[in-house]
Design an enzyme around this catalytic site. Sequence first.
Site, mmCIF file in Angstrom:
data_model
loop_
_atom_site.group_PDB
_atom_site.id
_atom_site.type_symbol
_atom_site.label_atom_id
_atom_site.label_comp_id
_atom_site.label_asym_id
_atom_site.label_seq_id
_atom_site.Cartn_x
_atom_site.Cartn_y
_atom_site.Cartn_z
ATOM 1 N N GLU A 1 0.843 -1.193 0.000
ATOM 2 C CA GLU A 1 0.000 0.000 0.000
ATOM 3 C C GLU A 1 0.880 1.245 0.000
ATOM 4 O OE1 GLU A 1 -3.292 1.910 3.123
ATOM 5 O OE2 GLU A 1 -1.632 0.701 3.877
ATOM 6 N N LYS B 1 -9.489 1.597 -1.758
ATOM 7 C CA LYS B 1 -9.684 1.121 -0.389
ATOM 8 C C LYS B 1 -11.023 1.569 0.174
ATOM 9 C CE LYS B 1 -7.189 1.169 4.064
ATOM 10 N NZ LYS B 1 -5.928 1.650 4.696
ATOM 11 N N CYS C 1 -4.789 -2.994 3.208
ATOM 12 C CA CYS C 1 -4.553 -2.767 4.632
ATOM 13 C C CYS C 1 -5.746 -3.127 5.516
ATOM 14 C CB CYS C 1 -4.092 -1.328 4.853
ATOM 15 S SG CYS C 1 -3.244 -1.079 6.434
#
Length: 315
Positions: A47, A124, A169
Amino acid sequence: MSRLITVAAAQLGPIQRADSRKQVIDRMIALLEKAKAQGATFVVFPELALTTFFPRWYHEDRAEADQWFERSMPGPDTQALFDKAKELGLAMSFGYAELTPEGRHFNSSILVDRGGRIVAKYRKIHLPGHVEFDAERTHQHLEKRYFEPGDLGFPVWEFEGGLFGMAICNDRRWPETYRVMGLQGVEMVVLGYNTPSANSQSPNETAADRLFHHRLSVQAGAYQNSTWVVAVGKAGTEDGHHLFGGTLIAAPDGKIVGEIDHEEDGVLVHPCDLDDTRFGKATIFDFIRHRRVEHYGLITERTGVGAPLGKPEGA
Protein backbone atom coordinates in the site's frame (compact mmCIF):
# COMPACT_ATOMS: atom_id res chain seq x y z
CA MET A 1 -2.62 -29.62 -15.23
CA SER A 2 -1.69 -27.04 -12.65
CA ARG A 3 -2.11 -23.31 -13.12
CA LEU A 4 1.12 -22.17 -11.53
CA ILE A 5 1.94 -18.51 -10.93
CA THR A 6 5.21 -17.65 -9.23
CA VAL A 7 4.55 -14.68 -6.99
CA ALA A 8 7.06 -12.29 -5.46
CA ALA A 9 5.80 -10.44 -2.39
CA ALA A 10 8.01 -7.34 -2.61
CA GLN A 11 8.32 -5.78 0.84
CA LEU A 12 9.62 -2.23 1.11
CA GLY A 13 11.63 -1.01 4.05
CA PRO A 14 10.97 2.46 5.43
CA ILE A 15 10.43 5.41 3.11
CA GLN A 16 11.33 8.68 4.79
CA ARG A 17 9.41 11.89 4.30
CA ALA A 18 12.40 13.44 2.52
CA ASP A 19 12.82 10.56 0.03
CA SER A 20 12.01 11.45 -3.57
CA ARG A 21 9.72 9.48 -5.85
CA LYS A 22 12.76 8.62 -7.98
CA GLN A 23 14.57 7.12 -5.00
CA VAL A 24 11.57 4.93 -4.23
CA ILE A 25 11.05 3.91 -7.87
CA ASP A 26 14.73 2.92 -8.10
CA ARG A 27 14.24 0.64 -5.08
CA MET A 28 11.11 -0.90 -6.60
CA ILE A 29 12.93 -1.52 -9.89
CA ALA A 30 15.71 -3.28 -7.97
CA LEU A 31 13.08 -5.54 -6.40
CA LEU A 32 11.60 -6.28 -9.83
CA GLU A 33 15.03 -7.39 -11.00
CA LYS A 34 15.55 -9.50 -7.89
CA ALA A 35 12.13 -11.12 -8.32
CA LYS A 36 12.82 -11.89 -11.97
CA ALA A 37 16.14 -13.49 -11.07
CA GLN A 38 14.29 -15.81 -8.68
CA GLY A 39 11.78 -16.90 -11.31
CA ALA A 40 8.81 -14.71 -10.39
CA THR A 41 6.20 -13.76 -12.96
CA PHE A 42 4.03 -11.51 -10.76
CA VAL A 43 5.32 -8.95 -8.22
CA VAL A 44 3.17 -7.44 -5.47
CA PHE A 45 4.23 -4.23 -3.69
CA PRO A 46 2.68 -2.61 -0.56
CA GLU A 47 0.00 0.00 0.00
CA LEU A 48 1.13 3.60 -0.70
CA ALA A 49 4.32 2.15 -2.13
CA LEU A 50 5.59 5.42 -3.62
CA THR A 51 5.72 7.55 -0.46
CA THR A 52 6.07 7.56 3.27
CA PHE A 53 2.86 6.75 5.13
CA PHE A 54 1.76 10.39 5.02
CA PRO A 55 -1.61 10.03 6.84
CA ARG A 56 0.40 10.23 10.07
CA TRP A 57 1.04 13.91 9.30
CA TYR A 58 -1.65 16.53 10.01
CA HIS A 59 -2.15 19.31 7.45
CA GLU A 60 -4.51 22.07 8.58
CA ASP A 61 -5.03 22.90 4.91
CA ARG A 62 -6.15 19.60 3.37
CA ALA A 63 -4.75 20.63 -0.02
CA GLU A 64 -1.19 20.58 1.35
CA ALA A 65 -1.40 16.78 1.39
CA ASP A 66 -1.87 16.68 -2.38
CA GLN A 67 1.92 16.55 -2.74
CA TRP A 68 1.70 12.84 -1.85
CA PHE A 69 -0.88 12.00 -4.56
CA GLU A 70 -0.45 10.80 -8.15
CA ARG A 71 -2.43 12.74 -10.75
CA SER A 72 -1.83 10.17 -13.49
CA MET A 73 -0.75 6.55 -13.62
CA PRO A 74 1.71 5.94 -15.02
CA GLY A 75 3.08 9.43 -14.61
CA PRO A 76 6.44 11.12 -15.12
CA ASP A 77 7.91 9.52 -12.00
CA THR A 78 6.37 6.05 -12.34
CA GLN A 79 6.79 5.44 -16.07
CA ALA A 80 10.24 3.93 -15.46
CA LEU A 81 8.69 1.29 -13.18
CA PHE A 82 6.17 0.29 -15.85
CA ASP A 83 8.89 0.22 -18.51
CA LYS A 84 11.12 -2.05 -16.42
CA ALA A 85 8.28 -4.45 -15.57
CA LYS A 86 7.40 -4.69 -19.28
CA GLU A 87 11.06 -5.22 -20.20
CA LEU A 88 11.31 -8.05 -17.66
CA GLY A 89 7.97 -9.56 -18.68
CA LEU A 90 6.55 -9.18 -15.18
CA ALA A 91 2.99 -8.49 -14.08
CA MET A 92 2.76 -6.35 -10.96
CA SER A 93 0.50 -4.71 -8.41
CA PHE A 94 1.15 -1.72 -6.15
CA GLY A 95 -0.68 0.84 -4.09
CA TYR A 96 -0.59 4.62 -4.33
CA ALA A 97 -2.51 7.78 -3.43
CA GLU A 98 -4.78 8.67 -6.35
CA LEU A 99 -5.93 12.21 -7.16
CA THR A 100 -8.54 12.05 -9.92
CA PRO A 101 -9.05 14.74 -12.60
CA GLU A 102 -12.25 15.66 -10.72
CA GLY A 103 -10.27 16.33 -7.56
CA ARG A 104 -11.26 13.17 -5.64
CA HIS A 105 -8.78 11.41 -3.37
CA PHE A 106 -8.49 7.63 -2.99
CA ASN A 107 -6.12 5.08 -1.49
CA SER A 108 -5.79 2.89 -4.59
CA SER A 109 -4.06 -0.15 -6.02
CA ILE A 110 -3.76 -1.54 -9.53
CA LEU A 111 -3.05 -4.71 -11.46
CA VAL A 112 -0.60 -4.29 -14.36
CA ASP A 113 -0.17 -7.03 -16.96
CA ARG A 114 3.13 -8.21 -18.43
CA GLY A 115 2.77 -5.74 -21.28
CA GLY A 116 2.77 -2.79 -18.88
CA ARG A 117 -0.96 -2.12 -19.19
CA ILE A 118 -3.18 -1.28 -16.21
CA VAL A 119 -5.99 -3.83 -16.34
CA ALA A 120 -7.70 -3.26 -12.97
CA LYS A 121 -8.02 -0.71 -10.19
CA TYR A 122 -9.24 -0.99 -6.61
CA ARG A 123 -9.92 1.81 -4.11
CA LYS A 124 -9.68 1.12 -0.39
CA ILE A 125 -13.09 0.85 1.25
CA HIS A 126 -12.50 0.32 4.98
CA LEU A 127 -10.68 3.52 5.93
CA PRO A 128 -9.37 3.49 9.52
CA GLY A 129 -8.44 6.43 11.70
CA HIS A 130 -10.00 9.85 12.13
CA VAL A 131 -10.56 13.21 10.43
CA GLU A 132 -9.31 15.88 12.85
CA PHE A 133 -6.13 16.14 14.90
CA ASP A 134 -6.49 14.07 18.07
CA ALA A 135 -4.21 15.19 20.88
CA GLU A 136 -5.03 12.10 22.97
CA ARG A 137 -3.51 9.69 20.43
CA THR A 138 0.14 8.69 20.58
CA HIS A 139 0.29 9.29 16.82
CA GLN A 140 -2.13 10.43 14.16
CA HIS A 141 -3.88 8.18 11.62
CA LEU A 142 -5.67 10.56 9.29
CA GLU A 143 -6.82 8.38 6.41
CA LYS A 144 -10.38 9.60 6.88
CA ARG A 145 -9.09 13.15 6.41
CA TYR A 146 -7.12 12.56 3.24
CA PHE A 147 -9.12 9.86 1.43
CA GLU A 148 -12.73 9.11 0.68
CA PRO A 149 -14.02 5.53 0.84
CA GLY A 150 -13.51 3.56 -2.32
CA ASP A 151 -16.37 3.55 -4.83
CA LEU A 152 -15.49 0.52 -6.96
CA GLY A 153 -16.59 -2.30 -4.65
CA PHE A 154 -14.63 -5.56 -4.45
CA PRO A 155 -14.44 -6.79 -8.06
CA VAL A 156 -12.57 -9.86 -9.25
CA TRP A 157 -10.77 -9.88 -12.59
CA GLU A 158 -9.48 -12.51 -15.00
CA PHE A 159 -5.73 -11.98 -14.80
CA GLU A 160 -2.64 -14.13 -15.32
CA GLY A 161 -4.77 -17.19 -16.04
CA GLY A 162 -6.84 -16.96 -12.86
CA LEU A 163 -9.33 -14.89 -10.89
CA PHE A 164 -7.68 -12.08 -8.92
CA GLY A 165 -8.89 -9.52 -6.43
CA MET A 166 -7.33 -6.66 -4.49
CA ALA A 167 -7.67 -5.27 -0.99
CA ILE A 168 -5.73 -2.70 1.02
CA CYS A 169 -4.55 -2.77 4.63
CA ASN A 170 -7.55 -2.38 6.98
CA ASP A 171 -9.74 -4.19 4.44
CA ARG A 172 -8.03 -7.42 5.53
CA ARG A 173 -9.65 -7.24 8.96
CA TRP A 174 -13.21 -7.37 7.57
CA PRO A 175 -14.56 -10.78 6.54
CA GLU A 176 -16.93 -9.13 4.07
CA THR A 177 -13.90 -8.11 1.98
CA TYR A 178 -12.93 -11.70 1.26
CA ARG A 179 -16.47 -13.09 1.06
CA VAL A 180 -17.60 -10.68 -1.66
CA MET A 181 -14.59 -11.72 -3.72
CA GLY A 182 -15.09 -15.36 -2.71
CA LEU A 183 -18.58 -15.22 -4.19
CA GLN A 184 -16.92 -14.31 -7.49
CA GLY A 185 -14.65 -17.34 -7.29
CA VAL A 186 -11.49 -15.42 -6.38
CA GLU A 187 -8.31 -17.52 -6.49
CA MET A 188 -5.77 -14.93 -5.36
CA VAL A 189 -6.18 -11.76 -3.30
CA VAL A 190 -3.29 -9.30 -3.33
CA LEU A 191 -3.12 -7.05 -0.31
CA GLY A 192 -0.75 -4.19 0.49
CA TYR A 193 -0.52 -2.50 3.88
CA ASN A 194 1.35 0.01 6.06
CA THR A 195 0.53 -0.93 9.65
CA PRO A 196 1.96 0.85 12.71
CA SER A 197 3.51 -1.41 15.32
CA ALA A 198 1.74 0.56 18.05
CA ASN A 199 -1.99 1.09 18.48
CA SER A 200 -2.45 4.82 19.04
CA GLN A 201 -5.47 4.15 21.29
CA SER A 202 -4.28 1.05 23.17
CA PRO A 203 -0.86 1.30 24.87
CA ASN A 204 -1.16 -2.28 26.16
CA GLU A 205 -1.34 -3.77 22.66
CA THR A 206 2.12 -4.98 21.64
CA ALA A 207 3.68 -5.28 18.22
CA ALA A 208 3.40 -9.06 18.65
CA ASP A 209 -0.34 -8.66 19.29
CA ARG A 210 -0.70 -6.66 16.10
CA LEU A 211 1.24 -9.19 14.05
CA PHE A 212 -0.99 -11.93 15.48
CA HIS A 213 -4.13 -10.10 14.36
CA HIS A 214 -2.59 -9.44 10.94
CA ARG A 215 -1.82 -13.11 10.38
CA LEU A 216 -5.17 -14.19 11.82
CA SER A 217 -7.11 -11.93 9.45
CA VAL A 218 -5.18 -12.98 6.35
CA GLN A 219 -5.22 -16.69 7.16
CA ALA A 220 -8.94 -16.68 7.99
CA GLY A 221 -9.75 -14.86 4.75
CA ALA A 222 -7.70 -17.35 2.76
CA TYR A 223 -9.19 -20.43 4.45
CA GLN A 224 -12.83 -19.32 4.57
CA ASN A 225 -12.82 -18.51 0.85
CA SER A 226 -10.27 -21.10 -0.32
CA THR A 227 -8.03 -18.53 -1.96
CA TRP A 228 -4.39 -17.55 -1.99
CA VAL A 229 -3.67 -14.27 -0.19
CA VAL A 230 -0.46 -12.35 -0.82
CA ALA A 231 -0.02 -9.77 1.96
CA VAL A 232 2.82 -7.30 1.47
CA GLY A 233 3.89 -4.68 3.96
CA LYS A 234 5.98 -1.59 4.30
CA ALA A 235 8.26 -2.09 7.29
CA GLY A 236 10.71 -0.34 9.58
CA THR A 237 10.97 3.11 11.10
CA GLU A 238 9.75 6.02 8.98
CA ASP A 239 10.62 9.40 10.49
CA GLY A 240 10.45 7.93 13.98
CA HIS A 241 7.28 5.88 13.43
CA HIS A 242 7.62 2.10 13.24
CA LEU A 243 5.69 -0.12 10.82
CA PHE A 244 5.70 -3.88 11.30
CA GLY A 245 6.60 -6.16 8.40
CA GLY A 246 4.96 -9.56 8.40
CA THR A 247 4.94 -9.87 4.61
CA LEU A 248 3.52 -13.32 3.92
CA ILE A 249 1.75 -15.63 1.51
CA ALA A 250 -1.19 -17.70 2.79
CA ALA A 251 -2.39 -20.77 0.93
CA PRO A 252 -6.06 -21.66 0.31
CA ASP A 253 -6.02 -23.91 3.39
CA GLY A 254 -5.06 -20.91 5.53
CA LYS A 255 -1.50 -22.02 6.17
CA ILE A 256 1.36 -19.55 5.80
CA VAL A 257 3.74 -20.88 3.14
CA GLY A 258 6.33 -18.12 3.51
CA GLU A 259 7.01 -14.95 5.50
CA ILE A 260 9.75 -12.30 5.41
CA ASP A 261 11.61 -12.15 8.71
CA HIS A 262 13.22 -8.70 8.35
CA GLU A 263 12.17 -5.06 7.86
CA GLU A 264 14.19 -4.12 4.78
CA ASP A 265 13.52 -4.20 1.05
CA GLY A 266 13.20 -7.83 -0.02
CA VAL A 267 11.19 -10.39 -1.96
CA LEU A 268 9.43 -13.55 -0.87
CA VAL A 269 9.03 -15.77 -3.95
CA HIS A 270 6.65 -18.71 -3.95
CA PRO A 271 5.00 -20.82 -6.67
CA CYS A 272 1.23 -20.67 -6.19
CA ASP A 273 -0.93 -23.26 -7.93
CA LEU A 274 -4.32 -21.66 -8.51
CA ASP A 275 -5.84 -25.13 -8.78
CA ASP A 276 -5.12 -25.56 -5.06
CA THR A 277 -8.20 -23.39 -4.48
CA ARG A 278 -10.55 -25.99 -5.98
CA PHE A 279 -10.75 -28.47 -3.11
CA GLY A 280 -12.04 -25.98 -0.53
CA LYS A 281 -14.42 -24.42 -3.04
CA ALA A 282 -15.89 -27.85 -3.82
CA THR A 283 -16.21 -29.10 -0.22
CA ILE A 284 -16.60 -27.19 3.04
CA PHE A 285 -16.81 -23.82 1.29
CA ASP A 286 -19.02 -24.90 -1.59
CA PHE A 287 -21.16 -21.79 -1.26
CA ILE A 288 -24.01 -22.90 -3.49
CA ARG A 289 -24.64 -25.96 -1.30
CA HIS A 290 -24.00 -24.54 2.15
CA ARG A 291 -24.73 -20.81 2.38
CA ARG A 292 -28.07 -19.73 3.88
CA VAL A 293 -28.56 -16.17 2.73
CA GLU A 294 -32.09 -15.98 4.17
CA HIS A 295 -30.45 -15.63 7.59
CA TYR A 296 -27.78 -13.06 6.68
CA GLY A 297 -29.96 -9.97 6.32
CA LEU A 298 -28.37 -7.99 9.15
CA ILE A 299 -25.06 -7.95 7.31
CA THR A 300 -26.42 -5.45 4.79
CA GLU A 301 -29.31 -3.99 6.79
CA ARG A 302 -27.22 -2.71 9.70
CA THR A 303 -23.99 -0.77 9.88
CA GLY A 304 -23.68 -0.62 13.66
CA VAL A 305 -24.85 -2.85 16.47
CA GLY A 306 -28.61 -2.84 17.08
CA ALA A 307 -31.15 -4.64 19.22
CA PRO A 308 -30.93 -8.45 19.46
CA LEU A 309 -33.46 -10.37 17.41
CA GLY A 310 -34.07 -13.16 19.92
CA LYS A 311 -37.36 -13.31 21.80
CA PRO A 312 -38.29 -15.26 24.94
CA GLU A 313 -39.53 -18.75 24.18
CA GLY A 314 -43.33 -18.68 23.76
CA ALA A 315 -43.56 -14.89 23.36
